[in-house]
Design a protein around this motif. Sequence first.
Motif, PDB file in Angstrom:
ATOM      1  N   THR A  18       0.764  -1.161   0.132  1.00 22.09           N
ATOM      2  CA  THR A  18       0.012  -0.041   0.009  1.00 22.09           C
ATOM      3  C   THR A  18       0.930   1.185   0.082  1.00 22.09           C
ATOM      4  O   THR A  18       0.230   2.359  -0.404  1.00 22.09           O
ATOM      5  CB  THR A  18      -0.909   0.038   1.162  1.00 22.09           C
ATOM      6  OG1 THR A  18      -0.197  -0.318   2.404  1.00 22.09           O
ATOM      7  CG2 THR A  18      -2.100  -0.873   1.086  1.00 22.09           C
ATOM      8  N   GLU A  19       2.054   1.183   0.227  1.00 20.00           N
ATOM      9  CA  GLU A  19       2.677   2.317   0.586  1.00 20.00           C
ATOM     10  C   GLU A  19       3.084   3.267  -0.696  1.00 20.00           C
ATOM     11  O   GLU A  19       2.952   4.112  -0.896  1.00 20.00           O
ATOM     12  CB  GLU A  19       4.322   2.144   1.395  1.00 20.00           C
ATOM     13  CG  GLU A  19       4.209   1.777   2.755  1.00 20.00           C
ATOM     14  CD  GLU A  19       4.011   2.765   3.556  1.00 20.00           C
ATOM     15  OE1 GLU A  19       3.418   4.118   3.271  1.00 20.00           O
ATOM     16  OE2 GLU A  19       3.891   2.562   4.494  1.00 20.00           O
ATOM     17  N   LYS A  20       2.945   2.495  -2.012  1.00 16.54           N
ATOM     18  CA  LYS A  20       3.017   3.085  -3.037  1.00 16.54           C
ATOM     19  C   LYS A  20       1.954   3.797  -3.508  1.00 16.54           C
ATOM     20  O   LYS A  20       1.871   4.751  -4.290  1.00 16.54           O
ATOM     21  CB  LYS A  20       3.409   2.023  -4.271  1.00 16.54           C
ATOM     22  CG  LYS A  20       4.746   1.484  -3.901  1.00 16.54           C
ATOM     23  CD  LYS A  20       4.985   0.091  -4.938  1.00 16.54           C
ATOM     24  CE  LYS A  20       6.333  -0.393  -4.530  1.00 16.54           C
ATOM     25  NZ  LYS A  20       6.530  -1.745  -5.679  1.00 16.54           N
ATOM     26  N   ILE A  21       0.877   3.311  -3.156  1.00 18.18           N
ATOM     27  CA  ILE A  21      -0.431   3.686  -3.481  1.00 18.18           C
ATOM     28  C   ILE A  21      -0.624   5.185  -2.643  1.00 18.18           C
ATOM     29  O   ILE A  21      -0.965   6.252  -3.370  1.00 18.18           O
ATOM     30  CB  ILE A  21      -1.709   2.782  -2.907  1.00 18.18           C
ATOM     31  CG1 ILE A  21      -1.724   1.496  -3.817  1.00 18.18           C
ATOM     32  CG2 ILE A  21      -3.256   3.650  -3.097  1.00 18.18           C
ATOM     33  CD1 ILE A  21      -2.611   0.487  -3.430  1.00 18.18           C
ATOM     34  N   TYR A  22      -0.333   5.201  -1.393  1.00 21.41           N
ATOM     35  CA  TYR A  22      -0.057   6.352  -0.574  1.00 21.41           C
ATOM     36  C   TYR A  22       0.610   7.423  -1.154  1.00 21.41           C
ATOM     37  O   TYR A  22       0.374   8.520  -1.337  1.00 21.41           O
ATOM     38  CB  TYR A  22       0.400   6.031   0.889  1.00 21.41           C
ATOM     39  CG  TYR A  22      -0.521   5.030   1.768  1.00 21.41           C
ATOM     40  CD1 TYR A  22      -1.951   5.040   1.722  1.00 21.41           C
ATOM     41  CD2 TYR A  22       0.086   4.418   2.671  1.00 21.41           C
ATOM     42  CE1 TYR A  22      -2.810   4.374   2.100  1.00 21.41           C
ATOM     43  CE2 TYR A  22      -0.818   3.580   3.360  1.00 21.41           C
ATOM     44  CZ  TYR A  22      -2.160   3.717   3.246  1.00 21.41           C
ATOM     45  OH  TYR A  22      -2.797   2.784   3.870  1.00 21.41           O
ATOM     46  N   TYR A  23       1.837   6.998  -1.375  1.00 20.18           N
ATOM     47  CA  TYR A  23       2.632   8.164  -2.083  1.00 20.18           C
ATOM     48  C   TYR A  23       2.269   8.783  -3.452  1.00 20.18           C
ATOM     49  O   TYR A  23       2.430   9.849  -3.676  1.00 20.18           O
ATOM     50  CB  TYR A  23       4.191   7.535  -2.223  1.00 20.18           C
ATOM     51  CG  TYR A  23       5.161   8.491  -3.004  1.00 20.18           C
ATOM     52  CD1 TYR A  23       5.515   9.684  -2.347  1.00 20.18           C
ATOM     53  CD2 TYR A  23       5.540   8.145  -4.297  1.00 20.18           C
ATOM     54  CE1 TYR A  23       6.202  10.383  -3.457  1.00 20.18           C
ATOM     55  CE2 TYR A  23       6.095   8.973  -5.200  1.00 20.18           C
ATOM     56  CZ  TYR A  23       6.489  10.236  -4.535  1.00 20.18           C
ATOM     57  OH  TYR A  23       7.374  11.107  -5.260  1.00 20.18           O
ATOM     58  N   GLN A  24       1.820   7.860  -4.097  1.00 16.70           N
ATOM     59  CA  GLN A  24       1.474   8.169  -5.556  1.00 16.70           C
ATOM     60  C   GLN A  24       0.336   9.110  -5.293  1.00 16.70           C
ATOM     61  O   GLN A  24       0.134  10.007  -6.194  1.00 16.70           O
ATOM     62  CB  GLN A  24       0.942   6.987  -6.385  1.00 16.70           C
ATOM     63  CG  GLN A  24       2.253   6.252  -6.944  1.00 16.70           C
ATOM     64  CD  GLN A  24       1.953   4.897  -7.342  1.00 16.70           C
ATOM     65  OE1 GLN A  24       0.907   4.411  -7.569  1.00 16.70           O
ATOM     66  NE2 GLN A  24       2.995   4.122  -7.865  1.00 16.70           N
ATOM     67  N   SER A  25      -0.952   8.753  -4.345  1.00 15.81           N
ATOM     68  CA  SER A  25      -2.047   9.511  -4.301  1.00 15.81           C
ATOM     69  C   SER A  25      -1.626  10.921  -3.743  1.00 15.81           C
ATOM     70  O   SER A  25      -1.914  12.094  -4.039  1.00 15.81           O
ATOM     71  CB  SER A  25      -2.724   8.713  -3.343  1.00 15.81           C
ATOM     72  OG  SER A  25      -3.491   7.988  -3.857  1.00 15.81           O
ATOM     73  N   ASN A  26      -0.579  10.939  -2.682  1.00 14.20           N
ATOM     74  CA  ASN A  26      -0.298  12.426  -2.267  1.00 14.20           C
ATOM     75  C   ASN A  26       0.530  13.128  -3.288  1.00 14.20           C
ATOM     76  O   ASN A  26       0.376  14.411  -3.452  1.00 14.20           O
ATOM     77  CB  ASN A  26       0.752  12.061  -0.881  1.00 14.20           C
ATOM     78  CG  ASN A  26       0.118  11.387   0.297  1.00 14.20           C
ATOM     79  OD1 ASN A  26      -1.027  12.024   0.423  1.00 14.20           O
ATOM     80  ND2 ASN A  26       0.805  10.785   1.079  1.00 14.20           N
ATOM     81  N   GLN A  27       1.339  12.746  -3.949  1.00 10.73           N
ATOM     82  CA  GLN A  27       2.232  13.168  -5.023  1.00 10.73           C
ATOM     83  C   GLN A  27       1.505  13.767  -6.198  1.00 10.73           C
ATOM     84  O   GLN A  27       1.587  14.838  -6.375  1.00 10.73           O
ATOM     85  CB  GLN A  27       3.159  12.321  -5.580  1.00 10.73           C
ATOM     86  CG  GLN A  27       4.231  13.150  -6.470  1.00 10.73           C
ATOM     87  CD  GLN A  27       5.136  14.370  -5.413  1.00 10.73           C
ATOM     88  OE1 GLN A  27       5.919  13.681  -4.638  1.00 10.73           O
ATOM     89  NE2 GLN A  27       5.056  15.307  -5.730  1.00 10.73           N
ATOM     90  N   SER A  28       0.376  12.964  -6.472  1.00 13.32           N
ATOM     91  CA  SER A  28      -0.575  13.420  -7.309  1.00 13.32           C
ATOM     92  C   SER A  28      -1.423  14.544  -6.989  1.00 13.32           C
ATOM     93  O   SER A  28      -1.366  15.695  -7.974  1.00 13.32           O
ATOM     94  CB  SER A  28      -1.669  12.361  -7.929  1.00 13.32           C
ATOM     95  OG  SER A  28      -2.522  12.859  -8.902  1.00 13.32           O
ATOM     96  N   ILE A  29      -1.951  14.465  -5.801  1.00 13.11           N
ATOM     97  CA  ILE A  29      -2.555  15.792  -5.361  1.00 13.11           C
ATOM     98  C   ILE A  29      -1.722  16.985  -5.224  1.00 13.11           C
ATOM     99  O   ILE A  29      -2.037  18.196  -5.612  1.00 13.11           O
ATOM    100  CB  ILE A  29      -3.370  15.410  -4.104  1.00 13.11           C
ATOM    101  CG1 ILE A  29      -4.301  14.414  -4.382  1.00 13.11           C
ATOM    102  CG2 ILE A  29      -4.065  16.375  -3.529  1.00 13.11           C
ATOM    103  CD1 ILE A  29      -5.651  14.455  -5.204  1.00 13.11           C
ATOM    104  N   ALA A  30      -0.401  16.593  -4.588  1.00 20.04           N
ATOM    105  CA  ALA A  30       0.363  17.846  -4.522  1.00 20.04           C
ATOM    106  C   ALA A  30       0.604  18.624  -5.852  1.00 20.04           C
ATOM    107  O   ALA A  30       0.525  19.915  -6.046  1.00 20.04           O
ATOM    108  CB  ALA A  30       1.573  17.459  -3.792  1.00 20.04           C
ATOM    109  N   ASP A  31       0.869  17.639  -6.689  1.00 24.71           N
ATOM    110  CA  ASP A  31       1.122  18.426  -8.153  1.00 24.71           C
ATOM    111  C   ASP A  31      -0.052  19.202  -8.638  1.00 24.71           C
ATOM    112  O   ASP A  31       0.213  20.180  -9.245  1.00 24.71           O
ATOM    113  CB  ASP A  31       1.511  17.076  -9.294  1.00 24.71           C
ATOM    114  CG  ASP A  31       2.838  16.608  -8.578  1.00 24.71           C
ATOM    115  OD1 ASP A  31       3.736  16.947  -8.094  1.00 24.71           O
ATOM    116  OD2 ASP A  31       3.219  15.468  -9.082  1.00 24.71           O
ATOM    117  N   GLN A  32      -1.250  18.591  -8.494  1.00 28.78           N
ATOM    118  CA  GLN A  32      -2.406  19.376  -8.787  1.00 28.78           C
ATOM    119  C   GLN A  32      -2.455  20.697  -8.384  1.00 28.78           C
ATOM    120  O   GLN A  32      -3.140  21.440  -9.030  1.00 28.78           O
ATOM    121  CB  GLN A  32      -3.720  18.228  -8.908  1.00 28.78           C
ATOM    122  CG  GLN A  32      -3.708  17.197  -9.314  1.00 28.78           C
ATOM    123  CD  GLN A  32      -4.872  16.206  -9.246  1.00 28.78           C
ATOM    124  OE1 GLN A  32      -6.042  16.977  -8.775  1.00 28.78           O
ATOM    125  NE2 GLN A  32      -4.847  14.960  -9.335  1.00 28.78           N
TER     126      GLN A  32
END
Length: 220
Positions: A18-32
């Motif tokens: 799950t850690e990859k899911i957490y990071y990818q979600s965080n990074q995606s929202i931060a970039d947006q």
Amino acid sequence: MSKVKAVIFDMDGLIFDTEKIYYQSNQSIADQIGLPFTYEFYERYVGASDKDFFAALHEEYKNQSLVEEFIQKSQIDIHESLLKTTIPKKKGLLELLEFLTDQQIEMVVASSTERSMVETLIKNAGIADYFIGVVGGNEVENSKPDPAIFLKAISLTVAEKEEAVVLEDSLNGVRAAHAANIPVLMVPDLLTPNEEAKDKATHIIEDLTKVIDYVKNKTK
């Protein structure tokens, strides 16, 4: 040498990938939204609770309204991702759960994630019945690396500290188990073990199948 009577499992990065899911979600929202979020920042809080992660965000970034927007949107995105996706189980998990069940060794999940989410994820994965209990990050005042979550988890079992083993993928988790004086096996996920991890972990192992060898050796 004490026989193993209980195994305490972390969840994120240990039971589930799950850690990859957490990071990818965080990074995606931060970039947006334009928050200068980095993997290096995320990495420091792997294994910590949401409360500690959120507090660190507020301390790190001056734009507090942007931080609040990030927290709200990333949490929604993460929860949706976890609930709509079949989350991969870590290598060797089912084999280990079956072995521990056959050996009548008690199992508890101790995760920095909120208890309700932990229970939902292990139920959805069909593995909830293997565990005699769950301790979530919202049930202790201080999260990993504080030992409280593991002390609460071991209190649910018949084991003394030397008769238990914690399974962790994060440095914060290893620190917490070490502080609780419970043997800990580190199964690295996103993080490469540093010298502190090597010093505080009882062993660093490749995957969960190696836990079977550890338990067998403790019974000799």
